[in-house]
Design a protein around this motif. Structure first.
Motif, short mmCIF file in Angstrom:
data_model
loop_
_atom_site.label_atom_id
_atom_site.label_comp_id
_atom_site.label_asym_id
_atom_site.label_seq_id
_atom_site.Cartn_x
_atom_site.Cartn_y
_atom_site.Cartn_z
N TYR A 25 -11.74 -8.12 4.84
CA TYR A 25 -10.95 -9.33 5.02
C TYR A 25 -9.49 -9.17 4.60
O TYR A 25 -8.69 -10.09 4.77
CB TYR A 25 -11.57 -10.51 4.27
N MET A 26 -9.13 -7.97 4.10
CA MET A 26 -7.75 -7.77 3.67
C MET A 26 -7.47 -6.28 3.50
O MET A 26 -8.30 -5.54 2.98
CB MET A 26 -7.50 -8.49 2.34
N ALA A 27 -6.30 -5.83 3.99
CA ALA A 27 -5.91 -4.44 3.83
C ALA A 27 -5.33 -4.21 2.44
O ALA A 27 -4.78 -5.13 1.83
CB ALA A 27 -4.89 -4.07 4.89
N ASN A 28 -5.43 -2.96 1.96
CA ASN A 28 -4.90 -2.62 0.64
C ASN A 28 -4.45 -1.17 0.64
O ASN A 28 -4.83 -0.38 1.51
CB ASN A 28 -5.95 -2.85 -0.45
N LEU A 29 -3.65 -0.81 -0.35
CA LEU A 29 -3.15 0.55 -0.49
C LEU A 29 -2.97 0.86 -1.96
O LEU A 29 -2.55 0.01 -2.74
CB LEU A 29 -1.79 0.67 0.23
N GLN A 30 -3.31 2.08 -2.34
CA GLN A 30 -3.07 2.53 -3.71
C GLN A 30 -1.63 3.01 -3.83
O GLN A 30 -1.18 3.85 -3.03
CB GLN A 30 -4.03 3.65 -4.09
N VAL A 31 -0.92 2.49 -4.80
CA VAL A 31 0.49 2.87 -4.98
C VAL A 31 0.72 3.40 -6.39
O VAL A 31 -0.06 3.15 -7.31
CB VAL A 31 1.44 1.67 -4.72
N LEU A 32 1.80 4.14 -6.51
CA LEU A 32 2.22 4.66 -7.81
C LEU A 32 3.40 3.82 -8.28
O LEU A 32 4.41 3.70 -7.58
CB LEU A 32 2.65 6.12 -7.65
N VAL A 33 3.27 3.21 -9.46
CA VAL A 33 4.34 2.39 -10.02
C VAL A 33 5.01 3.19 -11.15
O VAL A 33 4.34 3.69 -12.05
CB VAL A 33 3.81 1.06 -10.57
N THR A 34 6.32 3.30 -11.06
CA THR A 34 7.10 4.01 -12.08
C THR A 34 8.37 3.22 -12.39
O THR A 34 8.82 2.40 -11.59
CB THR A 34 7.52 5.42 -11.59
N LYS A 35 8.94 3.48 -13.53
CA LYS A 35 10.23 2.89 -13.87
C LYS A 35 11.33 3.58 -13.05
O LYS A 35 11.32 4.81 -12.90
CB LYS A 35 10.53 3.08 -15.36
N LYS A 36 12.28 2.82 -12.56
CA LYS A 36 13.39 3.42 -11.83
C LYS A 36 14.19 4.35 -12.74
O LYS A 36 14.72 5.37 -12.29
CB LYS A 36 14.28 2.34 -11.23
N GLN B 145 -5.48 -18.46 6.72
CA GLN B 145 -4.04 -18.17 6.73
C GLN B 145 -3.29 -19.06 5.74
O GLN B 145 -2.30 -18.62 5.14
CB GLN B 145 -3.48 -18.36 8.14
N LYS B 146 -3.73 -20.29 5.56
CA LYS B 146 -3.07 -21.20 4.61
C LYS B 146 -3.21 -20.67 3.17
O LYS B 146 -2.26 -20.69 2.38
CB LYS B 146 -3.66 -22.60 4.72
N ILE B 147 -4.43 -20.21 2.85
CA ILE B 147 -4.65 -19.65 1.51
C ILE B 147 -3.83 -18.38 1.33
O ILE B 147 -3.21 -18.15 0.28
CB ILE B 147 -6.16 -19.36 1.29
N SER B 148 -3.81 -17.54 2.37
CA SER B 148 -3.06 -16.30 2.32
C SER B 148 -1.56 -16.55 2.15
O SER B 148 -0.89 -15.88 1.35
CB SER B 148 -3.30 -15.50 3.60
N ASP B 149 -1.05 -17.51 2.89
CA ASP B 149 0.38 -17.81 2.81
C ASP B 149 0.76 -18.33 1.42
O ASP B 149 1.84 -18.02 0.90
CB ASP B 149 0.76 -18.84 3.88
N LYS B 150 -0.14 -19.09 0.82
CA LYS B 150 0.13 -19.62 -0.52
C LYS B 150 0.31 -18.50 -1.53
O LYS B 150 1.21 -18.56 -2.38
CB LYS B 150 -1.03 -20.53 -0.95
N TRP B 151 -0.52 -17.47 -1.45
CA TRP B 151 -0.51 -16.42 -2.47
C TRP B 151 0.36 -15.23 -2.12
O TRP B 151 0.85 -14.53 -3.01
CB TRP B 151 -1.94 -15.96 -2.74
N GLY C 212 2.54 -15.21 1.06
CA GLY C 212 3.62 -15.50 1.99
C GLY C 212 3.46 -14.83 3.33
O GLY C 212 4.40 -14.73 4.12
N GLU C 213 2.24 -14.38 3.63
CA GLU C 213 1.97 -13.72 4.91
C GLU C 213 0.47 -13.74 5.19
O GLU C 213 -0.34 -14.10 4.32
CB GLU C 213 2.46 -12.28 4.88
N ASP C 214 0.11 -13.34 6.41
CA ASP C 214 -1.29 -13.26 6.81
C ASP C 214 -1.82 -11.88 6.44
O ASP C 214 -1.58 -10.90 7.13
CB ASP C 214 -1.41 -13.51 8.31
N VAL C 215 -2.55 -11.79 5.34
CA VAL C 215 -3.02 -10.49 4.84
C VAL C 215 -4.22 -9.97 5.61
O VAL C 215 -4.64 -8.82 5.41
CB VAL C 215 -3.37 -10.55 3.35
N ALA C 216 -4.78 -10.79 6.48
CA ALA C 216 -5.96 -10.37 7.25
C ALA C 216 -5.62 -9.93 8.66
O ALA C 216 -6.49 -9.55 9.42
CB ALA C 216 -6.98 -11.50 7.30
#
Length: 279
Positions: free
Chosen positions: A124-135, A260-266, A268-272
């Protein structure tokens, strides 16, 4: 009655209770429980109460988030109330198959390894593993993590792919291992305080957390190089009717625009858009 008889009787009673308890757990795991959910009008869902914005606990003690609202909308269609149960994410499949919870619904990536243990709904939703680092760290790619300290959540899909595909990060980072945390919150605190150099994390969590904290400009969110994932709901393998009912409700919610309404609330886009529309 002599002491020996009392002891034997007590041991027999305890053994019987253990067998009954085990039998109850086994029966829950091995049967389709939809009629029980309908009759009791309730279902228990396990979640990580720190996983913003999917499902988390507010300062007021109330549970909220995208998955909280979506699951509520799904089970409202069947007149079933949800009992939200915070769990140790590292033990989620054990909690499910022991009957302590009925579903895992909280940004739960549908991986091949997990499919061996649970029955998944449709994505029901796409996802991706990301690496978070300090700039300020100048770490801008996975390759820059050579000999650096990496963090990850224990039991997460990110940690699983870190172990399964060592060439991407594991072979690079210090000691070829990741520091494991019970929650992403704890890991981000350590990243902020330079106790780790990078954090492997779900993109949805990273984006939301850093924006809410006003820190987005201070951090890099880097595609770590792993394949895209998708979130789905996890059930016991015997609960086929439950999975069918969830799939049907998700399709209806998307068709009438409620999803889509729930998605937009959290978000701001259609995550599905990349998953549900392909059906």
């Amino acid at each position: 009655m002599n002491v020996k008889s009392i002891v034997i009787g007590a041991v027999t009673m305890v053994a019987s209770l253990v067998l009954v308890a085990c039998g109850a757990g086994d029966s829950t795991a091995k049967r389709d429980n939809w009629s029980s959910y309908e009759e009791s009008k309730k279902i228990t869902i396990g979640f990580d109460k720190t996983f913003v914005p999917m499902g988390f606990e507010e300062k007021t003690g109330q549970y909220t988030g995208f998955d909280i609202e979506l699951a509520t909308a799904v089970f409202n269609k069947y007149g079933i109330a949800i009992e939200w149960q915070p769990i140790d994410w590292d033990l989620k499949e054990t909690e499910l198959n022991n009957g302590n919870i009925d579903l895992i619904w909280n940004g739960y990536s549908a991986t091949d390894e997990r499919r061996e243990k649970v029955l998944f709904t449709d994505d029901y939703m796409a996802n991706l593993q990301v690496l978070v680092t300090k700039k300020s760290s100048k770490i801008e790619t996975s390759a820059d993590m050579k000999d650096k300290v990496l963090g990850a959540q224990a039991g997460s899909s990110g940690y699983a792919v870190f172990e399964a595909q060592p060439a991407i990060l594991k072979d690079l980072v210090k000691n070829n291992e990741a520091t494991q945390y019970a929650t992403f919150n704890e890991a981000l605190i350590d990243l902020k305080n330079d106790r780790i150099d990078g954090l492997l994390i779900d993109r949805v969590y990273a984006n939301y957390y850093l924006q809410q904290e006003g820190l987005i400009k201070d951090y890099n969110i880097i595609d770590a190089g792993f394949e895209k994932e998708a979130f789905a709901v996890g059930a016991r393998k015997a609960d086929t009717t439950l999975v069918d009912k969830i799939n049907a409700a998700l399709t209806e919610l998307y068709a009438d625009g409620s999803f889509q309404k729930i998605s937009d609330k959290w978000f701001g886009e259609d995550v599905a858009a990349d998953v549900i529309k392909k059906k």
